[in-house]
Design an enzyme around this catalytic site. Structure first.
Site, PDB file in Angstrom:
ATOM      1  N   LYS A  78     -28.901  15.757   1.911  1.00 58.66           N
ATOM      2  CA  LYS A  78     -29.833  16.962   0.902  1.00 58.66           C
ATOM      3  C   LYS A  78     -30.262  16.116  -0.391  1.00 58.66           C
ATOM      4  CE  LYS A  78     -25.548  19.470  -0.488  1.00 58.66           C
ATOM      5  NZ  LYS A  78     -24.976  18.428   0.341  1.00 58.66           N
ATOM      6  N   THR A 139     -26.990  13.515  15.741  1.00 63.78           N
ATOM      7  CA  THR A 139     -26.047  14.728  15.365  1.00 63.78           C
ATOM      8  C   THR A 139     -25.247  15.405  16.924  1.00 63.78           C
ATOM      9  OG1 THR A 139     -26.661  16.723  15.329  1.00 63.78           O
ATOM     10  CG2 THR A 139     -28.333  15.948  16.981  1.00 63.78           C
ATOM     11  N   ILE A 140     -24.390  15.981  15.965  1.00 68.53           N
ATOM     12  CA  ILE A 140     -23.001  16.169  16.970  1.00 68.53           C
ATOM     13  C   ILE A 140     -24.155  17.470  17.975  1.00 68.53           C
ATOM     14  CG2 ILE A 140     -20.762  15.503  15.810  1.00 68.53           C
ATOM     15  CD1 ILE A 140     -20.580  18.616  14.538  1.00 68.53           C
ATOM     16  N   ASP A 141     -24.425  18.256  17.196  1.00 67.04           N
ATOM     17  CA  ASP A 141     -25.017  19.227  17.868  1.00 67.04           C
ATOM     18  C   ASP A 141     -26.426  19.357  18.481  1.00 67.04           C
ATOM     19  OD1 ASP A 141     -24.622  20.863  15.448  1.00 67.04           O
ATOM     20  OD2 ASP A 141     -25.764  21.041  14.652  1.00 67.04           O
ATOM     21  N   ARG A 176      -0.757  35.111  23.006  1.00 70.95           N
ATOM     22  CA  ARG A 176      -2.149  35.376  22.031  1.00 70.95           C
ATOM     23  C   ARG A 176      -3.482  34.743  22.678  1.00 70.95           C
ATOM     24  NH1 ARG A 176       1.192  32.596  16.658  1.00 70.95           N
ATOM     25  NH2 ARG A 176       2.128  33.986  16.364  1.00 70.95           N
ATOM     26  N   ARG A 185     -25.668  24.079  14.532  1.00 67.37           N
ATOM     27  CA  ARG A 185     -25.968  25.173  13.638  1.00 67.37           C
ATOM     28  C   ARG A 185     -27.355  25.537  14.422  1.00 67.37           C
ATOM     29  NH1 ARG A 185     -27.599  22.952   8.136  1.00 67.37           N
ATOM     30  NH2 ARG A 185     -27.432  20.533   9.384  1.00 67.37           N
ATOM     31  N   GLU A 236     -20.780  28.399  15.905  1.00 69.30           N
ATOM     32  CA  GLU A 236     -20.857  28.476  14.741  1.00 69.30           C
ATOM     33  C   GLU A 236     -21.853  29.608  14.409  1.00 69.30           C
ATOM     34  OE1 GLU A 236     -21.485  25.764  11.596  1.00 69.30           O
ATOM     35  OE2 GLU A 236     -23.020  24.351  13.237  1.00 69.30           O
TER      36      GLU A 236
HETATM   37  O1  F6P Z   1     -26.286  19.461  12.129  1.00 66.29           O
HETATM   38  C1  F6P Z   1     -24.673  18.657  12.502  1.00 66.29           C
HETATM   39  C2  F6P Z   1     -23.500  19.875  11.563  1.00 66.29           C
HETATM   40  O2  F6P Z   1     -22.814  19.153  11.135  1.00 66.29           O
HETATM   41  C3  F6P Z   1     -23.743  21.417  11.858  1.00 66.29           C
HETATM   42  O3  F6P Z   1     -22.866  21.204  13.017  1.00 66.29           O
HETATM   43  C4  F6P Z   1     -23.332  22.280  10.999  1.00 66.29           C
HETATM   44  O4  F6P Z   1     -23.362  23.351  11.262  1.00 66.29           O
HETATM   45  C5  F6P Z   1     -23.646  21.566   9.594  1.00 66.29           C
HETATM   46  O5  F6P Z   1     -24.061  19.715  10.141  1.00 66.29           O
HETATM   47  C6  F6P Z   1     -22.541  21.334   8.385  1.00 66.29           C
HETATM   48  O6  F6P Z   1     -23.374  21.221   7.556  1.00 66.29           O
HETATM   49  P1  F6P Z   1     -22.359  20.474   6.065  1.00 66.29           P
HETATM   50  O7  F6P Z   1     -21.686  19.014   6.370  1.00 66.29           O
HETATM   51  O8  F6P Z   1     -23.395  20.072   5.064  1.00 66.29           O
HETATM   52  O9  F6P Z   1     -21.783  21.599   5.951  1.00 66.29           O
END
Ligand code: F6P
Length: 357
Positions: A78, A139-141, A176, A185, A236
């Site tokens: 932020k 970044t995990i992404d 199930r 993200r 997501e």
């Molecule tokens: O960019 C890393 C990440 O973990 C994304 O996979 C996810 O969408 C986002 O950050 C979550 O952000 P926050 O920690 O602000 O909820």
């Protein structure tokens, strides 16, 4: 003359950040006789007076640190320096205060560990100070451009795979369909990798346009063939597909994909369905060996690059080695899953439904 370099971690945390900080401080001290200053809470530390930063003692950065998740310096996603949210709701440009903090710290170089968004902000922030800046991708992404790997990704994939390993037996015990929502993200790297490694039947990612009808059909076929359970992985961001889902599917563009899909699959297949949203569990773990290695290699190279006079560059992992690339080729871009790449081809070859047929 002893140089002082600063390091900060910015954006969402992930596993391996402490290993980067450790590698930077150790290389700076042992390789160049430099002092490393750790800046607290990313750019937020630069707003405090005195500046929230401290010299890192290399003697205290033992291997235990490389094992720890999170970042001991703290981080923030932020507080954009150029549009900083003030208590009265207004946005103010506070980049000047942050640049002044860099001068107060008397830094000769700066290393920022961040994803594409953070690296863009840090670069813009530090440029006017004249202090050379080097980025380290995390970044995990795993969607930072021009690097095959970002710190944190390997650990996130391992966790998502382990989640599938755990969901399979419980799903099978109750006949199930188990839906697992993973992070990413804007990209489906975690979903496709964990989906293959964890034996998923369906993987939905934003890079591949999908239809609920195809998913339902695939699951129904499995059930007709006698398999009562199914594992479904959904990124997501799958609802942000380039090729938008059928409007009548009404998929959420970000939050709630797992629950949404579970409800729809329950309605269309008649099966019992359960959704698990893995969330931040994917971020806060002990880093895998691969992430520790990557973090160490990139951290060391970032320092050496500063020593060679490098600036405005990012260290990267490419073709089994550490390289560096201009930040110009990183910011404003992203590396999403290659629809024609090996992982997508592997998934298809294994019979995994990607929702597009
Ligand atoms: O960019 C890393 C990440 O973990 C994304 O996979 C996810 O969408 C986002 O950050 C979550 O952000 P926050 O920690 O602000 O909820």
């Amino acid at each position: 003359m002893t140089k002082r370099i600063g390091i900060l971690t910015s954006g969402g945390d992930c596993a391996g950040l402490n290993a980067v900080i450790r590698a930077v401080a150790l290389r700076a001290h042992h390789g160049h006789g430099w002092t490393t200053v750790g800046i607290s809470h990313g750019t937020l530390g630069l707003l405090e007076r005195p500046v929230a930063a401290r010299e890192l003692d290399p003697a205290r950065l033992d291997a235990a640190l490389a094992r720890q998740g999170g970042t001991f310096l703290g981080s923030t996603n932020k507080g954009d320096p150029f549009a900083y949210p003030m208590p009265d709701g207004s946005l103010r440009d506070r980049s000047g205060e942050m640049a002044e903090a860099v001068r107060l710290l008397r830094l000769d170089g700066l290393i920022g560990v961040g994803g594409d968004g953070s690296l863009e902000i840090l670069r813009r922030l530090f440029q006017p100070t004249g202090v050379p800046f080097i980025g380290v991708p995390k970044t995990i992404d795993n969607d930072v451009a021009n690097t095959e790997r970002a710190v944190g990704y390997s650990t996130a994939v391992a966790i998502a795979t382990e989640a599938l390993d755990r969901l399979q037996p419980t799903g099978a015990s109750h006949d199930r369909i188990m839906v697992l929502e993973v992070m990413g993200r804007d990209a489906g790297h975690i979903a496709i990798a964990a989906g293959i490694a964890g034996g998923a039947d369906v993987v939905l990612i934003p890079e591949i346009g999908w239809r609920l009808a195809h998913v339902t059909e695939h699951v129904a076929k499995l059930r007709d063939a006698g398999r009562r359970t199914a594992l479904v992985v959904v990124a997501e961001a799958a609802g942000k597909s380039d090729d938008p889902p059928d409007p009548k599917d009404d998929a959420p563009s970000q939050h709630g994909m797992g629950e949404w899909l579970a409800k729809r699959l329950a309605a269309t297949t008649g099966a019992e369905v359960r959704a698990t949203v893995l969330g931040h569990v994917q971020r806060g773990a002990e880093p895998t060996a691969e992430d520790r290695l990557l973090a160490s290699a990139l951290g060391v190279r970032a320092v050496d690059l500063l020593a060679e006079g490098g600036r405005d560059r990012m260290v990267a992992w490419w073709n089994r080695k550490v390289i560096d690339v201009p930040l110009d080729k990183v910011v404003g871009r992203s590396r999403t899953v290659d629809r024609a790449g090996s992982l997508v081809a592997t998934a298809r070859a294994l019979g995994i439904c990607l929702g597009d047929s």
